[in-house]
Motif scaffolding. Structure first.
Motif, PDB file in Angstrom:
ATOM      1  N   SER A  63      19.755  -1.825  -3.178  1.00 29.48           N
ATOM      2  CA  SER A  63      18.480  -1.309  -2.675  1.00 29.48           C
ATOM      3  C   SER A  63      17.685  -0.520  -3.711  1.00 29.48           C
ATOM      4  O   SER A  63      16.458  -0.517  -3.666  1.00 29.48           O
ATOM      5  CB  SER A  63      18.699  -0.457  -1.425  1.00 29.48           C
ATOM      6  OG  SER A  63      19.526   0.648  -1.714  1.00 29.48           O
ATOM      7  N   LEU A  64      18.343   0.144  -4.634  1.00 27.40           N
ATOM      8  CA  LEU A  64      17.619   0.991  -5.596  1.00 27.40           C
ATOM      9  C   LEU A  64      16.606   0.249  -6.461  1.00 27.40           C
ATOM     10  O   LEU A  64      15.569   0.820  -6.783  1.00 27.40           O
ATOM     11  CB  LEU A  64      18.591   1.776  -6.471  1.00 27.40           C
ATOM     12  CG  LEU A  64      19.165   3.029  -5.816  1.00 27.40           C
ATOM     13  CD1 LEU A  64      20.086   3.765  -6.785  1.00 27.40           C
ATOM     14  CD2 LEU A  64      18.090   3.961  -5.304  1.00 27.40           C
ATOM     15  N   PRO A  65      16.850  -0.999  -6.837  1.00 29.54           N
ATOM     16  CA  PRO A  65      15.828  -1.697  -7.632  1.00 29.54           C
ATOM     17  C   PRO A  65      14.553  -2.036  -6.849  1.00 29.54           C
ATOM     18  O   PRO A  65      13.558  -2.423  -7.452  1.00 29.54           O
ATOM     19  CB  PRO A  65      16.533  -2.985  -8.085  1.00 29.54           C
ATOM     20  CG  PRO A  65      17.990  -2.717  -7.946  1.00 29.54           C
ATOM     21  CD  PRO A  65      18.116  -1.755  -6.808  1.00 29.54           C
ATOM     22  N   PRO A 101      11.068  -2.010  -5.519  1.00 34.14           N
ATOM     23  CA  PRO A 101       9.887  -1.252  -5.939  1.00 34.14           C
ATOM     24  C   PRO A 101       9.378  -0.298  -4.851  1.00 34.14           C
ATOM     25  O   PRO A 101       8.984   0.829  -5.148  1.00 34.14           O
ATOM     26  CB  PRO A 101       8.849  -2.328  -6.248  1.00 34.14           C
ATOM     27  CG  PRO A 101       9.645  -3.557  -6.529  1.00 34.14           C
ATOM     28  CD  PRO A 101      10.868  -3.451  -5.668  1.00 34.14           C
ATOM     29  N   SER A 102       9.416  -0.731  -3.599  1.00 33.69           N
ATOM     30  CA  SER A 102       8.913   0.140  -2.534  1.00 33.69           C
ATOM     31  C   SER A 102       9.840   1.348  -2.333  1.00 33.69           C
ATOM     32  O   SER A 102       9.357   2.462  -2.102  1.00 33.69           O
ATOM     33  CB  SER A 102       8.736  -0.632  -1.225  1.00 33.69           C
ATOM     34  OG  SER A 102       9.944  -1.224  -0.816  1.00 33.69           O
ATOM     35  N   LEU A 103      11.140   1.141  -2.447  1.00 32.61           N
ATOM     36  CA  LEU A 103      12.067   2.278  -2.317  1.00 32.61           C
ATOM     37  C   LEU A 103      11.913   3.233  -3.490  1.00 32.61           C
ATOM     38  O   LEU A 103      11.916   4.455  -3.315  1.00 32.61           O
ATOM     39  CB  LEU A 103      13.515   1.798  -2.196  1.00 32.61           C
ATOM     40  CG  LEU A 103      14.542   2.908  -1.999  1.00 32.61           C
ATOM     41  CD1 LEU A 103      14.257   3.707  -0.727  1.00 32.61           C
ATOM     42  CD2 LEU A 103      15.946   2.333  -1.961  1.00 32.61           C
ATOM     43  N   ARG A 104      11.742   2.703  -4.691  1.00 32.15           N
ATOM     44  CA  ARG A 104      11.533   3.566  -5.871  1.00 32.15           C
ATOM     45  C   ARG A 104      10.268   4.401  -5.690  1.00 32.15           C
ATOM     46  O   ARG A 104      10.249   5.590  -6.004  1.00 32.15           O
ATOM     47  CB  ARG A 104      11.415   2.732  -7.157  1.00 32.15           C
ATOM     48  CG  ARG A 104      12.674   2.123  -7.639  1.00 32.15           C
ATOM     49  CD  ARG A 104      13.780   3.025  -8.200  1.00 32.15           C
ATOM     50  NE  ARG A 104      13.524   4.421  -8.394  1.00 32.15           N
ATOM     51  CZ  ARG A 104      14.357   5.397  -7.993  1.00 32.15           C
ATOM     52  NH1 ARG A 104      15.476   5.124  -7.370  1.00 32.15           N
ATOM     53  NH2 ARG A 104      14.077   6.657  -8.227  1.00 32.15           N
ATOM     54  N   LEU A 105       9.208   3.775  -5.203  1.00 35.64           N
ATOM     55  CA  LEU A 105       7.956   4.480  -4.970  1.00 35.64           C
ATOM     56  C   LEU A 105       8.156   5.603  -3.959  1.00 35.64           C
ATOM     57  O   LEU A 105       7.684   6.729  -4.167  1.00 35.64           O
ATOM     58  CB  LEU A 105       6.888   3.493  -4.476  1.00 35.64           C
ATOM     59  CG  LEU A 105       5.518   4.073  -4.161  1.00 35.64           C
ATOM     60  CD1 LEU A 105       4.846   4.574  -5.437  1.00 35.64           C
ATOM     61  CD2 LEU A 105       4.652   3.007  -3.493  1.00 35.64           C
ATOM     62  N   LEU A 106       8.878   5.312  -2.896  1.00 33.97           N
ATOM     63  CA  LEU A 106       9.138   6.304  -1.860  1.00 33.97           C
ATOM     64  C   LEU A 106       9.977   7.466  -2.398  1.00 33.97           C
ATOM     65  O   LEU A 106       9.629   8.636  -2.205  1.00 33.97           O
ATOM     66  CB  LEU A 106       9.858   5.645  -0.682  1.00 33.97           C
ATOM     67  CG  LEU A 106      10.147   6.586   0.454  1.00 33.97           C
ATOM     68  CD1 LEU A 106       9.386   6.162   1.688  1.00 33.97           C
ATOM     69  CD2 LEU A 106      11.612   6.611   0.741  1.00 33.97           C
ATOM     70  N   VAL A 107      11.063   7.162  -3.079  1.00 34.77           N
ATOM     71  CA  VAL A 107      11.931   8.201  -3.634  1.00 34.77           C
ATOM     72  C   VAL A 107      11.157   9.056  -4.637  1.00 34.77           C
ATOM     73  O   VAL A 107      11.238  10.289  -4.603  1.00 34.77           O
ATOM     74  CB  VAL A 107      13.193   7.581  -4.285  1.00 34.77           C
ATOM     75  CG1 VAL A 107      13.970   8.600  -5.090  1.00 34.77           C
ATOM     76  CG2 VAL A 107      14.087   6.960  -3.210  1.00 34.77           C
ATOM     77  N   ASP A 108      10.398   8.415  -5.501  1.00 34.43           N
ATOM     78  CA  ASP A 108       9.611   9.166  -6.486  1.00 34.43           C
ATOM     79  C   ASP A 108       8.571  10.050  -5.795  1.00 34.43           C
ATOM     80  O   ASP A 108       8.351  11.193  -6.206  1.00 34.43           O
ATOM     81  CB  ASP A 108       8.921   8.216  -7.471  1.00 34.43           C
ATOM     82  CG  ASP A 108       9.911   7.512  -8.394  1.00 34.43           C
ATOM     83  OD1 ASP A 108      11.086   7.941  -8.478  1.00 34.43           O
ATOM     84  OD2 ASP A 108       9.509   6.507  -9.016  1.00 34.43           O
ATOM     85  N   GLY A 109       7.937   9.537  -4.741  1.00 36.60           N
ATOM     86  CA  GLY A 109       6.945  10.323  -4.010  1.00 36.60           C
ATOM     87  C   GLY A 109       7.550  11.559  -3.371  1.00 36.60           C
ATOM     88  O   GLY A 109       7.004  12.661  -3.468  1.00 36.60           O
ATOM     89  N   VAL A 110       8.682  11.383  -2.699  1.00 41.88           N
ATOM     90  CA  VAL A 110       9.351  12.536  -2.085  1.00 41.88           C
ATOM     91  C   VAL A 110       9.807  13.514  -3.160  1.00 41.88           C
ATOM     92  O   VAL A 110       9.607  14.728  -3.032  1.00 41.88           O
ATOM     93  CB  VAL A 110      10.544  12.087  -1.203  1.00 41.88           C
ATOM     94  CG1 VAL A 110      11.357  13.284  -0.736  1.00 41.88           C
ATOM     95  CG2 VAL A 110      10.061  11.275  -0.008  1.00 41.88           C
ATOM     96  N   ASN A 111      10.404  12.999  -4.216  1.00 42.96           N
ATOM     97  CA  ASN A 111      10.901  13.893  -5.274  1.00 42.96           C
ATOM     98  C   ASN A 111       9.767  14.681  -5.937  1.00 42.96           C
ATOM     99  O   ASN A 111       9.964  15.831  -6.318  1.00 42.96           O
ATOM    100  CB  ASN A 111      11.702  13.101  -6.307  1.00 42.96           C
ATOM    101  CG  ASN A 111      13.088  12.757  -5.806  1.00 42.96           C
ATOM    102  OD1 ASN A 111      13.609  13.355  -4.872  1.00 42.96           O
ATOM    103  ND2 ASN A 111      13.693  11.758  -6.421  1.00 42.96           N
TER     104      ASN A 111
END
Length: 124
Positions: free
Chosen positions: A43-45, A47-57
């Motif tokens: 799941s980590l690769p 793009p939508s999950l990366r965007l979400l994680v980066d946004g929250v972080n």
């Protein structure tokens, strides 16, 4: 950002109808080290999950990295296990804590925002 994390899962569960075992399956996968590692790697690769994680972080930039990581883990468990509670109750035909999946999602979003923004107790 938290809504983007929660609502796709609750909407998916709602669309499955009752009974479903998906949330309970996810809880078992999270508990198994090998299966959990596989799901993270797959799941980590995304793009939508990366965007979400980066946004929250970005919103939590003031938190120490280890605290942020722990709170992410807490949030994952809260989401899955509260969905397990509703899914189980629906399958058993017993009262649910929330009248709909959407109401559960709203409650989860409120709780997770609070969890993520909670003060950090200094460690001695």
């Amino acid at each position: 950002w938290v809504g983007c994390l929660v609502r796709p899962f609750t909407r998916h569960l709602d669309a499955l109808g009752a009974p479903t075992w998906y949330a309970r399956f996810r809880a078992q996968v999270m508990a198994d080290p090998a299966l959990y590692r596989i799901t993270v790697e797959e799941s980590l690769p995304s793009p939508s999950l990366r965007l979400l994680v980066d946004g929250v972080n970005r919103c939590l930039a003031g938190l120490p990295a280890d605290v942020r990581e722990a709170r992410w883990a807490m949030a994952r468990h809260v989401i899955v296990h509260m969905c397990v509670e509703r899914e189980r109750a629906l399958a058993e035909g017993t009262p649910t804590l929330h009248p709909s999946w959407d109401d559960l999602a709203s409650s989860l979003i409120d709780a997770i925002v609070g969890l993520l923004q909670a003060p950090v107790t200094p460690r001695s």
